[in-house]
Scaffold this active site. Structure first.
Site, PDB file in Angstrom:
ATOM      1  N   SER A 264       0.849   5.739  -8.170  1.00 43.17           N
ATOM      2  CA  SER A 264      -0.125   5.535  -9.242  1.00 43.17           C
ATOM      3  C   SER A 264       0.242   6.459 -10.394  1.00 43.17           C
ATOM      4  O   SER A 264       1.015   7.405 -10.211  1.00 43.17           O
ATOM      5  CB  SER A 264      -1.536   5.847  -8.741  1.00 43.17           C
ATOM      6  OG  SER A 264      -1.626   7.244  -8.455  1.00 43.17           O
TER       7      SER A 264
ATOM      8  N   ASP B 135       2.012   1.702  -9.402  1.00 38.04           N
ATOM      9  CA  ASP B 135       0.770   1.073  -8.933  1.00 38.04           C
ATOM     10  C   ASP B 135      -0.277   1.132 -10.051  1.00 38.04           C
ATOM     11  O   ASP B 135      -0.503   2.203 -10.626  1.00 38.04           O
ATOM     12  CB  ASP B 135       0.289   1.851  -7.690  1.00 38.04           C
ATOM     13  CG  ASP B 135      -0.835   1.160  -6.949  1.00 38.04           C
ATOM     14  OD1 ASP B 135      -0.948  -0.071  -7.062  1.00 38.04           O
ATOM     15  OD2 ASP B 135      -1.588   1.860  -6.250  1.00 38.04           O
ATOM     16  N   HIS B 136      -0.905   0.018 -10.355  1.00 42.81           N
ATOM     17  CA  HIS B 136      -1.938  -0.052 -11.402  1.00 42.81           C
ATOM     18  C   HIS B 136      -1.507   0.595 -12.719  1.00 42.81           C
ATOM     19  O   HIS B 136      -2.216   1.432 -13.288  1.00 42.81           O
ATOM     20  CB  HIS B 136      -3.251   0.590 -10.919  1.00 42.81           C
ATOM     21  CG  HIS B 136      -3.897  -0.208  -9.834  1.00 42.81           C
ATOM     22  ND1 HIS B 136      -4.537  -1.401 -10.063  1.00 42.81           N
ATOM     23  CD2 HIS B 136      -3.955   0.007  -8.502  1.00 42.81           C
ATOM     24  CE1 HIS B 136      -4.967  -1.886  -8.914  1.00 42.81           C
ATOM     25  NE2 HIS B 136      -4.620  -1.071  -7.954  1.00 42.81           N
TER      26      HIS B 136
ATOM     27  N   HIS C 254     -10.668  -0.581  -3.105  1.00 44.86           N
ATOM     28  CA  HIS C 254      -9.881   0.633  -2.842  1.00 44.86           C
ATOM     29  C   HIS C 254     -10.746   1.634  -2.090  1.00 44.86           C
ATOM     30  O   HIS C 254     -11.931   1.761  -2.363  1.00 44.86           O
ATOM     31  CB  HIS C 254      -9.443   1.278  -4.159  1.00 44.86           C
ATOM     32  CG  HIS C 254      -8.339   0.530  -4.869  1.00 44.86           C
ATOM     33  ND1 HIS C 254      -8.388   0.205  -6.194  1.00 44.86           N
ATOM     34  CD2 HIS C 254      -7.158   0.071  -4.412  1.00 44.86           C
ATOM     35  CE1 HIS C 254      -7.277  -0.423  -6.529  1.00 44.86           C
ATOM     36  NE2 HIS C 254      -6.508  -0.522  -5.473  1.00 44.86           N
ATOM     37  N   GLY C 255     -10.155   2.366  -1.181  1.00 44.47           N
ATOM     38  CA  GLY C 255     -10.901   3.382  -0.436  1.00 44.47           C
ATOM     39  C   GLY C 255     -11.587   2.774   0.778  1.00 44.47           C
ATOM     40  O   GLY C 255     -11.279   1.645   1.189  1.00 44.47           O
TER      41      GLY C 255
ATOM     42  N   GLY D 103      -5.771  -1.991   1.308  1.00 39.54           N
ATOM     43  CA  GLY D 103      -5.430  -2.299   2.703  1.00 39.54           C
ATOM     44  C   GLY D 103      -6.118  -1.405   3.729  1.00 39.54           C
ATOM     45  O   GLY D 103      -6.180  -1.756   4.903  1.00 39.54           O
TER      46      GLY D 103
ATOM     47  N   ASN E  80      -1.187  -3.246   0.170  1.00 42.42           N
ATOM     48  CA  ASN E  80      -1.155  -1.850  -0.296  1.00 42.42           C
ATOM     49  C   ASN E  80      -2.049  -0.961   0.564  1.00 42.42           C
ATOM     50  O   ASN E  80      -3.225  -1.285   0.795  1.00 42.42           O
ATOM     51  CB  ASN E  80      -1.687  -1.763  -1.729  1.00 42.42           C
ATOM     52  CG  ASN E  80      -0.803  -2.472  -2.736  1.00 42.42           C
ATOM     53  OD1 ASN E  80       0.180  -3.107  -2.371  1.00 42.42           O
ATOM     54  ND2 ASN E  80      -1.162  -2.350  -3.996  1.00 42.42           N
TER      55      ASN E  80
ATOM     56  N   ASN F  22      -3.169   3.168   0.912  1.00 44.17           N
ATOM     57  CA  ASN F  22      -3.125   4.515   0.368  1.00 44.17           C
ATOM     58  C   ASN F  22      -4.083   5.433   1.134  1.00 44.17           C
ATOM     59  O   ASN F  22      -3.686   6.359   1.831  1.00 44.17           O
ATOM     60  CB  ASN F  22      -3.475   4.482  -1.129  1.00 44.17           C
ATOM     61  CG  ASN F  22      -3.311   5.830  -1.801  1.00 44.17           C
ATOM     62  OD1 ASN F  22      -2.776   6.759  -1.219  1.00 44.17           O
ATOM     63  ND2 ASN F  22      -3.783   5.946  -3.031  1.00 44.17           N
TER      64      ASN F  22
HETATM   65  P1  13P Z   1      -6.492   1.815  -0.212  1.00 38.66           P
HETATM   66  O1  13P Z   1      -6.491   3.210  -0.763  1.00 38.66           O
HETATM   67  O2  13P Z   1      -7.837   1.272  -0.009  1.00 38.66           O
HETATM   68  O3  13P Z   1      -5.626   1.704   0.985  1.00 38.66           O
HETATM   69  O4  13P Z   1      -5.839   0.895  -1.348  1.00 38.66           O
HETATM   70  C1  13P Z   1      -4.515   1.110  -1.761  1.00 38.66           C
HETATM   71  C2  13P Z   1      -4.169   0.264  -2.921  1.00 38.66           C
HETATM   72  O5  13P Z   1      -4.637  -0.842  -3.070  1.00 38.66           O
HETATM   73  C3  13P Z   1      -3.200   0.794  -3.880  1.00 38.66           C
HETATM   74  O6  13P Z   1      -3.129   0.023  -5.031  1.00 38.66           O
END
Ligand code: 13P
Length: 287
Positions: free
Chosen positions: A49, A84-85, A177-178, A209, A229, A231
């Site tokens: 990111s 990313d983004h 996300h999260g 993910g 994805n 994270n």
């Molecule tokens: P998470 O942090 O929910 O796994 O999402 C990761 C993501 O989509 C990165 O772009």
């Protein structure tokens, strides 16, 4: 050598599996993801990111670190280094620094502006052999300061973006996300199905993910998702393993405070999480 993400994702789409994008945060993260990919003979995408890029002292530092590791660790599986983004400016900076793939997240612009900017980024990126991910709709929650409202994508807009020649397309389908809240309504498979019918061979990307149940991941892959994805989950397992090490007082024994020892359980935890995801996504042995 880094490769762009197009070939590995086209193969994944045709083979009905998904390649994991694992976001990296520092040296331990990068080494853990690369070593696991090599051990399991899986293609992989390293996600960065803009916030993590800044934390790691900028895109040049990230590119230098990743290229150095590919050589020193003898990594032979396909590896893409992906923004990313990315913002419009960030996408140019990343590709000029040597990223092999960029996401331009124009999802917060009106669709015509998203299309205009995505078109420009595609021309610049493809001129350098860099692959491009675009986004329609929005991923809910927050990632490194990028906040999304979670709007579900309009399949007709997805088709407009896919027709521009992007290499992969992220569509908001109720993903977040999260961590997912207890009252999460789940993924909108009806919308995903409509999107894949309209966009054909386009590899679709599932963000957020972390915490999506295995059966939903499998169904998403069956409906055209070829990149997933992850994270937060690596962050959680890293933190839990580090916490256990310290709570057990291991940092106080001998040279247990040495960072190479202190960070080792977290490093192993990331490796285990990446392995678990690669098994679920079906990318093992596909390098
Ligand atoms: P998470 O942090 O929910 O796994 O999402 C990761 C993501 O989509 C990165 O772009």
């Amino acid at each position: 050598m880094l490769v762009n993400a197009k070939e590995m994702l086209d193969k994944a789409k045709a083979g009905k599996y998904a390649v994991g994008q694992f976001n990296i945060n520092n040296l331990e993260w990068t080494k853990a993801v690369l070593l696991t990919s090599e051990e399991l003979s899986s293609p992989v995408i390293l996600g960065v990111s803009e916030g993590a890029g800044k934390y790691m002292c900028g895109f040049n530092t990230v590119v230098g670190m990743v290229n150095g590791m590919l050589e020193t660790l003898n990594i032979t599986v396909p590896v893409a280094l992906h923004l990313d983004h990315g913002t419009y400016e960030g996408a140019y900076k990343a590709m000029n620094a040597g990223f092999s793939s960029v996401m331009f997240d124009g999802s917060h612009y009106p669709i015509d502006e998203n299309i205009e900017k995505t078109t420009e980024i595609i021309a610049a990126a493809h001129g350098k052999g860099v692959s491009v991910e675009a986004e329609v709709g929005a991923i809910g929650g927050e990632e490194d300061g990028v906040v999304g409202g979670g709007e579900v994508a309009d399949p007709a807009e997805c088709k407009r973006i896919a027709d521009l020649g992007v290499d992969m397309l992220a569509a908001g389908i109720g993903n977040i996300h999260g961590k997912y809240p207890a009252n999460w309504a789940g993924l909108r498979f009806d919308v995903l199905d409509d999107i894949q019918k309209l966009t054909g061979a386009m590899p679709l990307v599932l963000h957020g993910g972390t915490g999506i149940p295995a059966d939903m991941i499998k169904k998403a892959i069956s409906l055209g998702v070829s990149k997933i994805n992850v994270n937060t989950e690596c962050q959680l397992t890293f933190a839990a393993a580090t916490r256990a090490y310290i709570e057990e007082g291991k940092d106080l024994v001998g040279k247990g405070f040495d960072p190479r020892k202190l960070l080792a359980p977290g490093f192993e935890a990331i490796k285990a999480t990446v392995k678990e995801k690669m098994e679920l996504f079906g990318s093992i042995g596909k390098a």
